[in-house]
Enzyme design. Structure first.
Site, mmCIF file in Angstrom:
data_model
loop_
_atom_site.group_PDB
_atom_site.id
_atom_site.type_symbol
_atom_site.label_atom_id
_atom_site.label_comp_id
_atom_site.label_asym_id
_atom_site.label_seq_id
_atom_site.Cartn_x
_atom_site.Cartn_y
_atom_site.Cartn_z
ATOM 1 N N ASP A 1 -2.967 -11.113 7.105
ATOM 2 C CA ASP A 1 -1.653 -10.735 7.056
ATOM 3 C C ASP A 1 -1.381 -12.741 7.188
ATOM 4 O OD1 ASP A 1 -1.375 -7.396 6.274
ATOM 5 O OD2 ASP A 1 -2.692 -7.688 8.234
ATOM 6 N N ASP B 1 -0.251 -8.497 2.055
ATOM 7 C CA ASP B 1 -1.765 -8.758 2.697
ATOM 8 C C ASP B 1 -2.941 -9.767 1.872
ATOM 9 O OD1 ASP B 1 -4.692 -7.745 3.468
ATOM 10 O OD2 ASP B 1 -4.074 -6.198 3.606
ATOM 11 N N TYR C 1 -6.959 4.221 -9.152
ATOM 12 C CA TYR C 1 -6.085 3.787 -8.136
ATOM 13 C C TYR C 1 -5.302 3.202 -7.896
ATOM 14 C CZ TYR C 1 -5.662 2.104 -3.332
ATOM 15 O OH TYR C 1 -4.908 1.771 -2.228
ATOM 16 N N GLU D 1 -1.314 0.937 -5.885
ATOM 17 C CA GLU D 1 -0.353 0.578 -5.373
ATOM 18 C C GLU D 1 1.187 -0.207 -5.390
ATOM 19 O OE1 GLU D 1 -1.895 -1.954 -2.904
ATOM 20 O OE2 GLU D 1 -3.628 -0.926 -1.960
ATOM 21 N N HIS E 1 -1.232 -8.247 -2.291
ATOM 22 C CA HIS E 1 -1.728 -6.886 -1.449
ATOM 23 C C HIS E 1 -3.236 -8.038 -2.689
ATOM 24 C CE1 HIS E 1 -4.131 -2.931 0.043
ATOM 25 N NE2 HIS E 1 -5.042 -4.245 0.224
ATOM 26 N N HIS F 1 -3.674 -1.887 9.926
ATOM 27 C CA HIS F 1 -2.458 -3.413 10.501
ATOM 28 C C HIS F 1 -1.514 -3.583 11.375
ATOM 29 C CE1 HIS F 1 -4.844 -6.078 6.617
ATOM 30 N NE2 HIS F 1 -4.718 -3.866 6.460
ATOM 31 N N GLU G 1 1.147 -1.462 -0.183
ATOM 32 C CA GLU G 1 -0.033 0.362 0.234
ATOM 33 C C GLU G 1 0.389 1.352 -0.424
ATOM 34 O OE1 GLU G 1 -3.955 -0.872 2.216
ATOM 35 O OE2 GLU G 1 -3.686 1.141 1.739
#
Ligand code: CA
Ligand code: CA
Length: 352
Positions: A233, A188, A96, A98, A154, A273, A59
């Site tokens: 995770d 994650d 969006y 990451e 992720h 997290h 992230e």
């Protein structure tokens, strides 16, 4: 300096280089410059990261890398260690996006080969991951296991079941491509609570395979929130070299709120997290050898496979193998919001 004090200094240096080797995976919720400019948050992040020799971070938000590089620069100045970082492409199917980042103690562990997993044709909606796994092989001087592969992920919460299942393909691909069995899949996974329920496990190959060990159990809470108890995770490992190197009972979530005595609000400002961590057995024969460190920070991890793919043989009116597919070019969609817009392909419910 007397011989004895020289020896003590030397032993001290060796101990510093080899006292432990810990690997972590940490989703630093929407990591951006605001977490580096907030000195309290930044200092807690540094206290967390300095526990580890090798960290997979998820992230990381922005396309330019100044925030994560400046965090690592602060980490180096606070610890006197030399960490560097390997940075993935900016990944996602929409605006969006990451990045995945590996942060590593460059004097004792370094990436040797890396790539983004080729997860299929995104243009046809036939790709498996919203953020394809970022794979890196590391060479490690101080541990018993001298090289191993990390696969960072992720998942999309909406498609966690199919993405965690597809990690099995990424794992098989890494074995063939790198000719390595010692592989740690970490990140994650969103693999618990409402995203992956107990009945889903039977259709997840990554969970069913006898060659893989899940080192973080379903009972672990990796979420900061007091309202959730979820093992999102995870570490999943293969290969006798790696599995025998993992010290028993060291794979766990690191509750940094308790460990550092933080307020709940302060903890949530850092992330939603906890990191998960494990420790590797050290090589008793380690000679003190170190890698040359680089004067610059930030290694470019390259980009996803951009070779143009064609949609021959892909049924654009079906969601089979296309969960998450959305494009104005498609006749119907397979993404989570298609119900809301009444634009789902007819078989959406049976596949996604
Ligand atoms: Ca993809
Ligand atoms: Ca919790």
């Amino acid at each position: 300096m007397t011989t004895i004090s020289f020896l003590l200094v030397l032993i001290g240096c060796l101990l510093q280089a080899s006292s432990a080797f810990k690997i972590a995976s940490f989703n630093i919720q929407r990591f951006s410059n605001s977490k580096v400019t907030d000195v309290d948050v930044r200092d807690i992040l540094i206290q967390i990261l300095r526990r580890y020799e090798l960290i997979s971070v998820q992230e990381v938000m922005s396309s330019d890398d100044t925030a994560i590089i400046s965090l690592v620069r602060e980490l180096n100045s606070a610890t006197g260690s030399h960490y560097n970082l390997l940075i993935s492409d900016h990944l996602g199917r929409s605006s969006y996006r990451e990045k995945y980042v590996y942060i590593y103690r460059e004097d004792i562990v370094k990436p040797t080969r890396w790539y983004h997993y080729d997860d299929g044709c995104e243009k046809c909606g036939a790709d498996s991951f919203i953020r394809e796994p970022f794979v890196a092989e590391f060479q490690s001087l101080t541990t018993d296991v001298k090289s191993f592969v990390l696969i960072s992920i992720h998942t999309s919460p909406d498609y966690a079941v199919s993405e965690v299942d597809a990690l099995f393909d990424a794992w098989e691909d890494a074995q063939q491509r790198l000719l390595m069995e010692d592989i740690l899949i970490l990140g994650d996974f969103n693999a618990d609570c409402s995203y992956v329920t107990s009945k889903d496990w039977t259709r997840i190959r990554l969970r069913q395979s006898g060659s893989l060990q899940w080192l973080i159990g379903d009972e672990v809470d990796t979420t900061v929130s007091i309202n959730t108890h979820c093992a999102y995770d995870r570490f999943v490992a293969s290969g006798t070299g790696l599995l025998t190197a993992v010290l028993p009972n060291t794979a766990m979530a690191f509750n940094f709120q308790d460990a550092f005595g933080l307020s709940y609000d302060m903890t949530k400002a850092v992330s939603d997290h906890y990191p998960v961590e494990l420790e590797l057995h050290l090589d008793p024969q380690y000679s003190g050898e170190v890698f040359t460190t680089s004067p610059s920070l930030g290694v470019d991890g390259g980009s996803t496979n951009t070779v143009d793919c064609d949609c021959t043989g892909v049924n654009l009116t079906s969601c089979k193998g296309r969960c998450g597919a959305y494009s104005s070019d498609f006749p119907c969609h397979c993404n989570a919001s298609c119900n809301k817009y009444s634009s789902c392909c007819l078989d959406y419910k049976s596949y996604c």
